[in-house]
Write an enzyme that holds these catalytic residues in place. Structure first.
Site, PDB file in Angstrom:
ATOM      1  NE  ARG A 264      34.647  50.393  45.843  1.00 29.47           N
ATOM      2  CZ  ARG A 264      33.618  50.716  45.567  1.00 29.47           C
ATOM      3  NH1 ARG A 264      32.990  50.486  44.719  1.00 29.47           N
ATOM      4  NH2 ARG A 264      32.992  51.698  46.527  1.00 29.47           N
ATOM      5  CD  GLU A 290      43.177  48.962  42.721  1.00 34.73           C
ATOM      6  OE1 GLU A 290      44.035  49.563  43.261  1.00 34.73           O
ATOM      7  OE2 GLU A 290      41.837  49.282  42.941  1.00 34.73           O
ATOM      8  CG  HIS A 311      33.262  53.254  39.220  1.00 36.16           C
ATOM      9  ND1 HIS A 311      33.919  53.482  40.136  1.00 36.16           N
ATOM     10  CD2 HIS A 311      32.029  52.935  39.664  1.00 36.16           C
ATOM     11  CE1 HIS A 311      33.433  53.176  41.241  1.00 36.16           C
ATOM     12  NE2 HIS A 311      32.239  52.766  40.977  1.00 36.16           N
TER      13      HIS A 311
END
Length: 353
Positions: A264, A290, A311
């Site tokens: 993440r 992020e 991703h």
């Protein structure tokens, strides 16, 4: 959903024993992950009664609501609405949830655990492509393949001396630091056993005995960063792990090291990472950021030795078949035995994302 008629296969001989199974996810997810053969496999089982060949709407009335009142095993996926108390109340016979994706957090409310509903997911199946991608990236990073390709483009026909550019080149004898003994982290450790590398692990939930079983050296995060040629992140995103790779940890990474993040983006202090990358002595391979789609002016879009993928490490394309197969097997196992082959307890769901 257009029809609730079971048109595939003969009626079940023992309808009393058959467990009512239904899907609940967006139509797009269902079409991507499951094919007619998966639904047919459920229909073929004498222990299963498929309530509908298409996903139910958890908030609809009519035929969907009637099916929800009967469902005992619910197969969920990406985009399934959270199973909160109001939705659970519409499924009074619900005994089990089979999540066909990885993380349960977007779907499973605390009420699901509190009501004692059995839970499983395809997280272990989804860990396979992430681990494969991670190890492939580690090999390419160690060989300086991405940077060499970029340098070759800029060289305009001049030779590129990779060994001259970096302190270390190649896999032999390097140290790979794995942060987080999640499913993916463990799968990466397992796959790295086939390479001549040293693997170290940072995970506060793992003790020395378990680390020995995994064949890794256990150390705190800062020490891992200081000794590793590649640092690979596999920790879950929790309040206490946000920004865990902070400025101090990033500064401790040795010159020439590579950071790989397939977990993440919020695990990393991205400003601190950008500052270090600007110095030119660190490489970052980021499958997640992020936010996930960085703004056009984000620093990481232009820092040197920075390679960002959209991703793609998790299950995509034909890899989705593994998720569907796992979900079908678990639904069949529960219908036949009343238990999953890979059940998830609350503590495991929190720790091993």
């Amino acid at each position: 959903m257009t029809s609730h008629t079971n048109t595939m296969g003969p009626p079940h001989v023992d309808a009393v024993r058959a467990v009512a199974v239904a899907f609940a996810m967006p139509e797009e997810t269902f079409a991507r992950v499951f094919d007619p053969g998966d639904v047919a496999a459920l229909h073929a089982a004498s222990t299963v009664r498929v309530l509908a060949d298409q996903p139910l709407d958890l908030d609809a009335g009519g035929a969907d609501a009637a099916c929800l009142a009967e469902v005992e095993v619910l197969v969920t996926g990406w985009g399934t609405p959270v199973l909160d108390p109001a939705r659970l109340d519409r499924m009074p016979r619900l005994r089990a949830v089979v999540h066909s994706a990885g993380s349960l957090r977007p779907v499973v409310d605390d009420a699901v655990w509190q009501r004692g509903i059995a839970i499983t997911s395809s997280a272990t199946a989804n860990a396979v492509p992430v681990a494969e991608f991670t190890v492939a990236v580690i090999v390419l990073a160690a060989k300086r393949a991405l940077g060499a390709a970029d340098a070759l483009r800029r060289a305009g026909g001049a030779p590129v001396d990779v060994e001259e550019s970096w302190p270390t080149v190649g896999m032999y004898g390097i140290t790979v630091g794995v942060v987080g003994a999640s499913r993916v982290g463990r799968a990466v450790i397992e796959r790295l056993r086939g390479y001549d590398v040293r693997v170290v692990l940072s995970d506060p939930t793992v003790g020395e005995a378990e680390a020995a079983r995994l064949g890794v050296a256990l150390m705190e995060l800062g020490e891992l960063c200081a000794v590793s040629d590649v640092v690979s992140l596999h920790a879950p995103l929790l309040p206490e792990t946000v920004g865990m790779l902070d400025r101090t940890a990033i500064e401790r990474m040795r010159p020439g090291a590579t950071l790989v993040n397939t977990a993440r983006g919020a695990l990393v202090d991205q400003d601190a990472l950008a500052d270090r990358l600007d110095r030119g002595d660190l490489t970052a391979v980021l499958d997640v950021t992020e936010p996930e789609l960085l703004p056009a002016g984000a620093r990481l879009r232009s820092t040197p030795n920075t390679f960002i993928t959209p991703h793609i490490a998790g299950s995509l394309g034909n890899e989705l078949r593994r998720l569907a197969g796992n979900a079908v097997r678990e639904a069949l196992a529960f219908s036949a035995t009343g238990a999953f082959t890979d059940p998830i307890a609350f503590e495991r769901a929190v720790i091993q994302a």
